[in-house]
Design an enzyme around this catalytic site. Structure first.
Site, PDB file in Angstrom:
ATOM      1  N   TYR A  82      -7.741   7.072 -44.680  1.00  0.00           N
ATOM      2  CA  TYR A  82      -9.050   7.194 -45.330  1.00  0.00           C
ATOM      3  C   TYR A  82      -8.971   7.888 -46.677  1.00  0.00           C
ATOM      4  O   TYR A  82      -8.129   8.755 -46.888  1.00  0.00           O
ATOM      5  CB  TYR A  82     -10.009   8.015 -44.453  1.00  0.00           C
ATOM      6  CG  TYR A  82     -10.907   7.163 -43.580  1.00  0.00           C
ATOM      7  CD1 TYR A  82     -11.897   6.376 -44.132  1.00  0.00           C
ATOM      8  CD2 TYR A  82     -10.767   7.161 -42.202  1.00  0.00           C
ATOM      9  CE1 TYR A  82     -12.725   5.602 -43.330  1.00  0.00           C
ATOM     10  CE2 TYR A  82     -11.587   6.388 -41.394  1.00  0.00           C
ATOM     11  CZ  TYR A  82     -12.564   5.609 -41.974  1.00  0.00           C
ATOM     12  OH  TYR A  82     -13.374   4.843 -41.183  1.00  0.00           O
ATOM     13  N   ASP A 101      -9.892  17.418 -40.735  1.00  0.00           N
ATOM     14  CA  ASP A 101      -9.166  17.111 -41.972  1.00  0.00           C
ATOM     15  C   ASP A 101      -9.046  18.297 -42.922  1.00  0.00           C
ATOM     16  O   ASP A 101      -8.160  18.314 -43.775  1.00  0.00           O
ATOM     17  CB  ASP A 101      -9.814  15.922 -42.684  1.00  0.00           C
ATOM     18  CG  ASP A 101      -9.531  14.615 -41.942  1.00  0.00           C
ATOM     19  OD1 ASP A 101      -8.637  14.607 -41.077  1.00  0.00           O
ATOM     20  OD2 ASP A 101     -10.190  13.613 -42.228  1.00  0.00           O
TER      21      ASP A 101
END
Ligand code: CU
Length: 647
Positions: A385, A301
């Site tokens: 998320y 990420d």
């Protein structure tokens, strides 16, 4: 080469560590556009401050403002690195990266991919086969492609998953179109392949969290109001923050988000250095389900998605409570236009229960002091998320990073008639399930305990063989002398921690001053096997601790360009030389995370979990450093601190 443009206005360069301003980004982009990146096919992945070498920073007040830039020329697929000297207004470096290097995914590529996928007749047909005919309700979610042993032949790829809404506000993660993967070439702007691994019905049962889908909220919670009538105790001057005995500079990069620079603690009349630079530098989220689609879900990420560029604009009363100071974050879009994320970083003080207390039952006298912490945080949304990164500074010198994970599970579907998969948790009886996975974080801790000459010592507690009472135990220390020797795992069974010491700075008992890195219950490592592709690509995550000599270009534990990387870069490569790390300027890298065995309670939106670690003074001070805290005002007027009976 020299290309000059006029800045739109005078740029206040401030401090050499200040992130690039929007004007500086504009200037850098104009210089590149006027020079080597003139073709309209160039895209800007990053335009960020080239942070001056810390040795230079120590010796000079003024250092050149330099933008380091990463670009992609889409027609050839070649990526470039450039440096722009903003003071001299010239492009000072321009080089093509090795063939196949894929810089991080740009935000613009997400929307472009979704649009282009929906225009492809093969995609439309595969969606129709699953009953998904209203394309406005279909969500194409681009996942980084990773690398699994097949040469992408220079293509810059995304593997797009498909989710559907039943109506515009519906939660799409309740309706995964499992086994459908759209392989998309970002440079060509076209679908390469539509993989269909078998028809599984799209679960229909909804899972919503918007108020419009829920009963009226409860009314039994009274308001909590945080007020500081005299204002907060911190002072802010540009990016410089002073609070209690702490001082530091706030940085922000698209890849890391929040950065803390030059963290110092005022100890009497000494300004003592604790760290030169602290930040989250990578995170990887590997999924444990070996099915055709799920095993390729291994997103990096930070390195693949630029988690700082995904930072939210925070709002008072929701994300943050109290007397807040916000810092903006400036990033760049694919066309080189600066984008300001308003209120990207939130800073405030929080009450933190007691700092210390003792009740002397012999004299019936209690002394108690209140603790508080300074919270500097940002929250990023990575598709499904949310990650909140909260750095906590405590009055007693403790530094803590707490990472809060919330948002929505990355779901998939299994046939409701098939036996339930052991690789995940069924979320309903309609086939929806969420695979087991990990969120593994790595922080780069450029520590400088009383200066740069530091050493790392591993401390274990042992039970001696010669132990007649059978109850003896003590600590043993081992200096980690080289990079290879410093590749370590946490060991809760021996109560392991690591000290970062300065052997030329001694405390009152003539021991080296130190901070210790306390691995908590969150000191996880990769679950995948050593020869799994994700393990090769995220080698850093196989260990909790790495220590390397400071090197300005050794910045990221999975390498500079983890997107589609074949592995081996970053920490395993840095540490391969097995350099000495004794009494030198060193960087500590720590891996920890969340081993996410999914719970039913995580659906449809996950109650916040948190993981983290602590850096704690360990003989850094000669005494409890917070004996001087103010006596709580109420202690004088009521008996709250004075129990009436002891035992
Ligand atoms: Cu998770």
């Amino acid at each position: 080469m020299t290309h000059r443009v006029q800045l739109s206005e005078t740029v206040d360069t401030g401090h050499p560590l200040d992130p690039l301003s929007a004007d500086e980004i504009i200037a850098a982009v104009e210089l590149l556009r006027a020079g080597p990146a003139a073709a309209p096919t160039f895209r800007f992945v990053a335009v960020v401050l080239r942070e001056p070498d810390k040795h230079l920073l120590r010796s000079a007040e003024q250092v050149a403002r330099t933008a380091e830039c990463v670009l992609i020329e889409r027609s050839s697929g070649t990526a470039f690195e450039a440096e722009v000297d903003l003071d001299a207004a010239e492009v000072t470096s321009w080089r093509a990266l090795p063939e196949g290097t894929q810089p991080a995914v740009m935000l613009d590529e997400f929307t472009e991919a979704e649009d282009n996928c929906k225009k492809d007749p093969r995609v439309v047909a595969a969606l129709a086969e699953r009953g998904l005919v209203d394309l406005d309700l279909v969500c194409i979610e681009p996942w980084s492609a990773g690398y699994y042993g097949v040469d992408p032949e220079g293509r810059r790829l995304l593997r797009c998953l498909v989710f559907a809404r039943l109506e515009p506000d519906d939660n799409p993660y309740a309706h995964p179109a499992e086994n459908l993967v759209i392989v998309y070439d970002q440079n060509a702007g076209e679908v390469v392949d539509v993989e269909d691994h078998g028809l599984i019905p799209v679960p229909r049962e909804t899972g919503n969290y918007l108020p419009s889908y829920l009963p009226p909220p409860r009314t039994d919670l009274k308001e909590i109001r945080i007020t500081q009538p005299d204002g907060p105790s911190f002072m802010v001057d540009g990016q410089l923050v002073t609070w209690a005995n702490w001082s530091f500079r706030v940085g922000f990069t698209p890849r890391e988000g929040l950065v803390l620079h030059q963290l110092r603690y005022r100890d009497g009349d000494r300004q003592r250095s604790v760290a030169n630079r602290l930040s989250l530098v990578e995170m990887v989220v590997p999924y444990g389900d070996p099915s055709a689609v799920q095993y390729r879900k291994n997103a990096f990420d930070a390195g693949e998605y630029n988690i700082g560029a995904l930072a939210n604009s925070l709002s008072l009363g929701c994300d943050c409570l109290g007397e807040i100071h916000y810092f903006d974050g400036v990033v760049v879009d694919a066309l080189g236009t600066p984008v300001t994320i308003k209120n990207a970083v939130c800073m405030h003080e929080e009450d933190d229960s007691i700092a210390w207390k003792h009740y002397d039952f012999r004299t019936d006298q209690a002394e108690v002091r209140r603790s508080r912490r300074l919270v500097i945080s940002f929250i990023a949304t990575v598709a499904n998320y949310e990650y909140g990164f909260y750095w906590h500074l405590y009055l007693d010198g403790t530094v803590e990073l707490q990472i809060k994970a919330t948002g929505i599970l990355s779901t998939t579907a299994q046939s409701p008639d098939a036996p339930r998969s052991v690789y995940g948790q069924a979320l309903n009886n309609d086939g929806l399930y969420a695979p087991i996975h990990q969120h593994i974080f790595n922080v780069r801790l450029d520590m400088e305990i009383d200066g740069p000459a530091n050493t790392v010592i591993e401390v274990d507690t042992v039970v001696p063989d010669d132990n007649p009472t059978r109850s003896a135990f003590h600590t043993v220390e081992r200096v980690l002398e080289t990079e290879q020797a410093a590749i370590r795992k946490a060991a809760p069974e021996s109560h392991r921690f690591w000290k970062i010491v300065n052997r030329s700075s001694l405390n009152t008992v003539d021991e080296p001053v130190a901070y210790r890195l306390l691995p908590g219950a969150d000191s996880i490592t990769l679950a995948a096997q050593p020869d799994a592709w994700v393990t090769r690509r995220a080698g850093f995550a196989t260990q909790n601790l790495w220590v390397t000599p400071y090197a300005p270009d050794e910045r990221f534990p999975a390498g500079e360009y983890p997107n589609q990387s074949t592995g081996g870069g970053g920490l395993p490569a840095y540490a391969a030389g097995d350099r000495s790390i004794v009494d030198g300027d060193l960087v500590v890298w720590y891996t920890f995370g969340m081993h996410h065995v999914v719970r039913l309670e995580d659906w449809p939106v996950m109650p916040r979990q948190h993981v983290g670690f602590t850096l704690q003074p360990f003989g850094f001070f000669d005494r409890n450093p917070v004996l001087d805290l103010p006596i709580p005002a109420s202690a004088a007027v009521d008996e709250c601190c004075h129990p009436t009976s002891g035992s």
